[in-house]
Design a protein around this motif. Structure first.
Motif, short mmCIF file in Angstrom:
data_model
loop_
_atom_site.label_atom_id
_atom_site.label_comp_id
_atom_site.label_asym_id
_atom_site.label_seq_id
_atom_site.Cartn_x
_atom_site.Cartn_y
_atom_site.Cartn_z
N UNK A 170 -45.99 -6.36 -45.17
CA UNK A 170 -44.89 -6.16 -46.13
C UNK A 170 -43.69 -5.46 -45.51
N UNK A 171 -43.95 -4.50 -44.65
CA UNK A 171 -42.86 -3.79 -44.00
C UNK A 171 -42.17 -4.67 -42.95
N UNK A 172 -42.94 -5.49 -42.27
CA UNK A 172 -42.35 -6.43 -41.31
C UNK A 172 -41.49 -7.46 -42.03
N UNK A 173 -41.94 -7.90 -43.20
CA UNK A 173 -41.15 -8.87 -43.97
C UNK A 173 -39.84 -8.27 -44.44
N UNK A 174 -39.88 -7.00 -44.84
CA UNK A 174 -38.64 -6.34 -45.26
C UNK A 174 -37.70 -6.15 -44.08
N UNK A 175 -38.24 -5.93 -42.90
CA UNK A 175 -37.42 -5.74 -41.71
C UNK A 175 -37.03 -7.03 -41.04
N UNK A 176 -37.64 -8.15 -41.44
CA UNK A 176 -37.29 -9.45 -40.88
C UNK A 176 -37.89 -9.72 -39.51
N UNK A 177 -38.96 -9.03 -39.16
CA UNK A 177 -39.56 -9.25 -37.84
C UNK A 177 -41.05 -9.59 -37.96
N UNK A 178 -41.40 -10.42 -38.94
CA UNK A 178 -42.79 -10.80 -39.15
C UNK A 178 -43.33 -11.60 -37.96
N UNK A 179 -42.54 -12.53 -37.45
CA UNK A 179 -42.99 -13.35 -36.33
C UNK A 179 -43.22 -12.49 -35.07
N UNK A 180 -42.34 -11.55 -34.82
CA UNK A 180 -42.51 -10.66 -33.66
C UNK A 180 -43.77 -9.81 -33.81
N UNK A 181 -44.02 -9.30 -35.02
CA UNK A 181 -45.23 -8.51 -35.26
C UNK A 181 -46.47 -9.37 -35.07
N UNK A 182 -46.44 -10.60 -35.55
CA UNK A 182 -47.57 -11.51 -35.38
C UNK A 182 -47.83 -11.77 -33.89
N UNK A 183 -46.77 -12.05 -33.14
CA UNK A 183 -46.92 -12.34 -31.72
C UNK A 183 -47.54 -11.17 -30.96
N UNK A 184 -47.04 -9.97 -31.23
CA UNK A 184 -47.50 -8.80 -30.47
C UNK A 184 -48.89 -8.35 -30.92
N UNK B 147 -65.07 -8.87 -24.76
CA UNK B 147 -65.36 -8.17 -26.02
C UNK B 147 -64.25 -7.18 -26.41
N UNK B 148 -63.66 -6.50 -25.43
CA UNK B 148 -62.55 -5.60 -25.74
C UNK B 148 -61.35 -6.38 -26.27
N UNK B 149 -61.10 -7.57 -25.72
CA UNK B 149 -60.03 -8.42 -26.22
C UNK B 149 -60.29 -8.89 -27.63
N UNK B 150 -61.55 -9.18 -27.94
CA UNK B 150 -61.91 -9.57 -29.30
C UNK B 150 -61.68 -8.42 -30.27
N UNK B 151 -62.05 -7.22 -29.88
CA UNK B 151 -61.82 -6.04 -30.72
C UNK B 151 -60.32 -5.82 -30.91
N UNK B 152 -59.54 -5.99 -29.84
CA UNK B 152 -58.09 -5.82 -29.94
C UNK B 152 -57.49 -6.86 -30.88
N UNK B 153 -57.99 -8.09 -30.83
CA UNK B 153 -57.49 -9.14 -31.72
C UNK B 153 -57.82 -8.81 -33.18
N UNK B 154 -59.04 -8.37 -33.43
CA UNK B 154 -59.43 -8.04 -34.80
C UNK B 154 -58.65 -6.83 -35.32
N UNK B 155 -58.51 -5.79 -34.50
CA UNK B 155 -57.74 -4.61 -34.92
C UNK B 155 -56.27 -4.97 -35.13
N UNK B 156 -55.73 -5.79 -34.26
CA UNK B 156 -54.35 -6.23 -34.42
C UNK B 156 -54.14 -7.03 -35.69
N UNK B 157 -55.15 -7.84 -36.05
CA UNK B 157 -55.05 -8.61 -37.30
C UNK B 157 -55.03 -7.69 -38.51
N UNK B 158 -55.88 -6.68 -38.49
CA UNK B 158 -55.91 -5.73 -39.60
C UNK B 158 -54.59 -4.97 -39.68
N UNK B 159 -54.09 -4.52 -38.54
CA UNK B 159 -52.82 -3.78 -38.52
C UNK B 159 -51.68 -4.69 -38.99
N UNK B 160 -51.73 -5.98 -38.58
CA UNK B 160 -50.69 -6.91 -39.03
C UNK B 160 -50.73 -7.09 -40.55
#
Length: 105
Positions: A70-84, A52-65
């Motif tokens: 937009x900022x990740x796209x401007x910085x060119x690290x969208x894939x890295x942000x998605x992975x992490x 359940x904590x992993x599920x919460x982390x996944x959902x919170x990470x999705x919201x943060x992503x």
């Protein structure tokens, strides 16, 4: 009578939840245990607390992503942000075998 039942149930839940970490701690301290076979205590802690904590982390990470995309796209690290932020917590939650906490990589 209702108050007595409520008190007994409360104390049973509290004592049961207090005992959960001890079983997982004992299983992780024993380094000679076979890696293929996990104890029921480790699996129970995994399914009740860690997943359940992993599920919460996944959902919170999705919201943060989504907020930071937009900022990740401007910085060119969208894939890295998605992975992490999304892929690693989702893999930890849904692809990892029950009770396995070691990094297989």
């Amino acid at each position: 009578m209702f108050l007595l039942k409520k008190t007994v149930i409360t104390w049973c839940l509290i004592s049961g939840l207090m005992m959960l970490p001890y079983g997982s701690f004992a299983a992780t301290v024993d380094g000679n245990q076979a890696k293929e076979k996990n104890s029921p205590e480790v699996m129970t802690v995994d399914i009740i607390l860690v997943r359940p904590l992993g599920l919460v982390a996944t959902l919170c990470g999705s919201v943060i992503f989504l907020v930071s995309s937009p900022f990740s796209a401007m910085g060119g690290n969208t894939q890295e942000a998605w992975d992490v932020l999304v892929a690693e917590p989702a893999e930890f939650t849904f692809k990892r075998p029950l009770g396995h906490f070691e990094d297989e990589k």
